[in-house]
Design an enzyme around this catalytic site. Structure first.
Site: not given
Lengths: 163, 192
Positions: B86-87
């Protein structure tokens, strides 16, 4: 009928979620795809896969975990680089070749740097995140996958070369 | 009925192989059930509380999809704040915001995380997007993006100004450059 539908959904969704996150299964044949080097020249992974053991890291210059992992990659290369081909495949998301070149010049990673601007290897190896390491035996079979900075690369390579 | 039994069989094969081999990892499924609106269908309306890097939205002013009719909206369902995938995804969205989306496209991320976690995540990446909190995953489920354990699948929807789905990627791979290229093209086409 409703029960069957509920059962289908119950069984399918966790599998789908796991498959998204886990990468290529250990034991499967390593996909042989063609990607590029930093000069845009095609490089066939079949040059090494199936001919000698291979360690691949999927990485990016913005990946802090990859930086944390780099000392272990260096140590692993120092111990096994003569027997195992080390490939560093840049995933090219938010990366230009120039930026990658600068990073490579500054950090001198021990692997052969490749640049997968079409994402062929990312899809073939189902790469979940950067810092993803795949080890392939000389017969071309995936024998190890892992992510993160705490991977025991030397232990896995010791088992790989002992095969 | 036969079709359903066939589907059940296809879905059960990976489970059976996994159990049979006793491996720690499952065999990759050959088929999955995909729920959620397909391209051309109306995107289900919803309202969710939101946070940005700067603020947590007021309870009486949630993000409502219907309020954004007339704009291109990108819904990015994702597993959890601060995970590596997600980062990577939101770093790329942030860094390539102009080329991927442009200034007029509404981009929102959706996971089950709390608003305070969303705000910390948005701050950590200095991202300019709204993050919506879907704690019971009801909205994520309507979009075929809810998985077990409070995690979402990583999916992306592009909604046209008329409220219909223009494009969806039900397996968005955050390290695949082609995924971003397809998203960019879909956003551009939806805006025409």
């Amino acid at each position: 009928m409703r029960r069957i539908i509920a059962l289908v959904l119950l069984l399918a969704l966790p599998v789908a979620a796991r498959a998204q996150d886990e990468g290529i299964p250990v034991g499967t044949p390593a996909p042989v795809v063609s990607i590029n080097d930093l000069d845009g020249k095609p490089v066939d992974l079949g040059t090494w896969i199936g001919k000698k053991p291979v360690l691949m890291e999927f990485w990016a210059t913005w990946c802090t975990v990859c930086e944390e992992l780099l000392p272990k990659v260096r140590a692993a290369h120092a111990a096994y680089g003569s027997k195992v081909e080390f490939l560093g495949i840049n995933v090219t998301v938010n990366q230009t070749p120039e930026r990658v070149r600068r990073w490579v010049a500054a950090n001198k990673p021990p692997y052969r740097t490749l640049y997968d601007d079409a994402g062929a290897s990312a899809r073939a190896y189902m790469v979940p995140v950067t810092s993803y390491i795949v080890m392939i035996d000389a017969a071309g079979k995936v024998v190890y996958t892992g992510t993160g900075a705490d991977q025991d690369l030397e232990g896995a390579l010791k088992r790989l070369v002992a095969q | 009925m036969r079709r359903f039994l066939g589907l059940v069989a296809v879905l059960l094969v990976p489970h059976a192989l996994w159990a049979q081999k006793g491996e720690s990892k499952p065999i990759t499924p050959t088929a999955i059930v995909v729920k959620g609106p397909d391209a051309g269908q109306r995107a289900p309306d919803f309202a969710l509380q939101w946070a940005t890097r700067d603020t947590i939205g007021p309870v009486d002013a949630p993000f409502r999809l219907a309020d954004n009719l007339g704009k291109v909206v990108v819904l990015a369902f994702y597993p959890r704040d601060f995970t590596r995938g997600c980062t990577a995804q939101f770093q790329a969205f942030t860094a390539q915001r102009d080329s991927l989306f442009g200034p007029d496209v509404v981009v929102v991320g959706i996971s089950a995380d709390s608003l305070s976690t969303h705000q910390r995540f948005a701050r950590s990446l200095d991202m300019p997007f709204l993050l919506l909190s879907d704690p019971d995953q009801k909205v994520s489920d309507r979009y075929g993006s809810a998985a077990s354990g409070g995690l979402n699948r990583r999916t992306v929807y592009v909604i046209r100004p008329d409220g219909k789905v223009a494009y969806r990627n039900m397996d968005f791979v955050p390290v695949d450059p082609k995924a971003y290229q397809l998203l960019k093209r879909a956003v551009a086409e939806a805006a025409r």
